[in-house]
Motif scaffolding. Structure first.
Motif, PDB file in Angstrom:
ATOM      1  N   THR A 105      35.670  38.032  43.801  1.00  0.00           N
ATOM      2  CA  THR A 105      35.885  39.070  42.791  1.00  0.00           C
ATOM      3  C   THR A 105      34.942  38.874  41.606  1.00  0.00           C
ATOM      4  O   THR A 105      34.935  39.671  40.682  1.00  0.00           O
ATOM      5  CB  THR A 105      37.343  39.049  42.296  1.00  0.00           C
ATOM      6  N   ASP A 133      35.392  41.761  38.824  1.00  0.00           N
ATOM      7  CA  ASP A 133      36.410  42.775  39.122  1.00  0.00           C
ATOM      8  C   ASP A 133      37.611  42.002  39.651  1.00  0.00           C
ATOM      9  O   ASP A 133      37.917  42.018  40.840  1.00  0.00           O
ATOM     10  CB  ASP A 133      35.886  43.787  40.143  1.00  0.00           C
ATOM     11  N   ASP A 134      38.270  41.277  38.741  1.00  0.00           N
ATOM     12  CA  ASP A 134      39.331  40.334  39.096  1.00  0.00           C
ATOM     13  C   ASP A 134      40.710  40.995  39.058  1.00  0.00           C
ATOM     14  O   ASP A 134      41.008  41.741  38.131  1.00  0.00           O
ATOM     15  CB  ASP A 134      39.353  39.168  38.102  1.00  0.00           C
ATOM     16  N   PRO A 135      41.558  40.683  40.043  1.00  0.00           N
ATOM     17  CA  PRO A 135      42.926  41.206  39.984  1.00  0.00           C
ATOM     18  C   PRO A 135      43.733  40.564  38.855  1.00  0.00           C
ATOM     19  O   PRO A 135      43.544  39.390  38.524  1.00  0.00           O
ATOM     20  CB  PRO A 135      43.519  40.849  41.349  1.00  0.00           C
ATOM     21  N   ARG A 181      43.158  45.293  36.874  1.00  0.00           N
ATOM     22  CA  ARG A 181      41.914  44.582  37.150  1.00  0.00           C
ATOM     23  C   ARG A 181      41.268  44.190  35.825  1.00  0.00           C
ATOM     24  O   ARG A 181      41.385  44.913  34.837  1.00  0.00           O
ATOM     25  CB  ARG A 181      40.919  45.460  37.914  1.00  0.00           C
ATOM     26  N   GLN A 237      37.640  43.925  34.525  1.00  0.00           N
ATOM     27  CA  GLN A 237      36.312  44.366  34.947  1.00  0.00           C
ATOM     28  C   GLN A 237      35.331  44.190  33.797  1.00  0.00           C
ATOM     29  O   GLN A 237      35.606  44.601  32.672  1.00  0.00           O
ATOM     30  CB  GLN A 237      36.358  45.836  35.374  1.00  0.00           C
TER      31      GLN A 237
END
Length: 178
Positions: free
Chosen positions: A46, A70-72, A86, A88
């Protein structure tokens, strides 16, 4: 519908109406927590490095690298926990003396009462400090004109592959009842 710079014109009138009512609005304090999953390893990272300087590999702080993320964002630290949004944006190593990142990112909420809203963060993140705080410099949706603090604390760090889970406690001021 007509579009102007990515905004539906009918919706821009709603924003205009919102600003008209702003002088009569009350500020609200909102606090919440979520977990940021920064995955740099495996088949589906990510976070990906997009640039580095000629000296980055020789720097003890990795000074000069830049990564796109683009990390959860999840409710709990477990990777299979409910995703609420997310993170981002971009971060990069910006200190030659300690491992510290310049973070420029948006928390984009995709579920729940904050669905469709964002918070914008711009600040310094010294990774090996137990407690780090970064300023929230704005937002959209429910968080229009937000300001506050995103406090980060590393929950887990895999020193072999670089994957990390970071707990974020957010405290912010924004307007409501508009």
């Amino acid at each position: 519908m007509s579009m102007a710079q990515g905004v539906v014109l009918g919706e821009s009138k709603a924003v205009e109406k919102w600003f008209y009512k702003l002088p009569h609005a009350k500020q609200k304090v909102t606090k919440f927590r979520f977990y940021f999953h920064d995955i740099v390893s495996g088949k589906n990272p990510t976070t990906v490095q997009i640039a580095q300087s000629n000296m980055t590999a020789k720097s003890p702080t990795a000074f000069g690298f830049v990564s796109m993320i683009d990390d959860p964002l999840t409710v709990e630290p477990e990777p299979n926990s409910t995703i609420v949004g997310r993170a981002q944006g971009i971060y990069g190593s910006a200190d030659q003396n300690e491992v510290a990142l310049l973070m420029t990112l948006n928390f984009v909420f995709t579920t729940g009462k904050y669905n469709g809203s964002t918070l914008s963060v711009l600040g310094r993140n010294p990774l090996f400090h137990q407690y780090r705080e970064m300023p929230i410099v704005g937002g959209s949706g429910v968080f229009r004109l937000a300001q506050g603090i995103a406090a980060a604390k590393t929950y887990s760090l895999n020193t072999t592959n670089g994957d990390a889970i970071v707990e974020y406690n957010v405290k912010l001021l924004h307007y409501h009842d508009i």
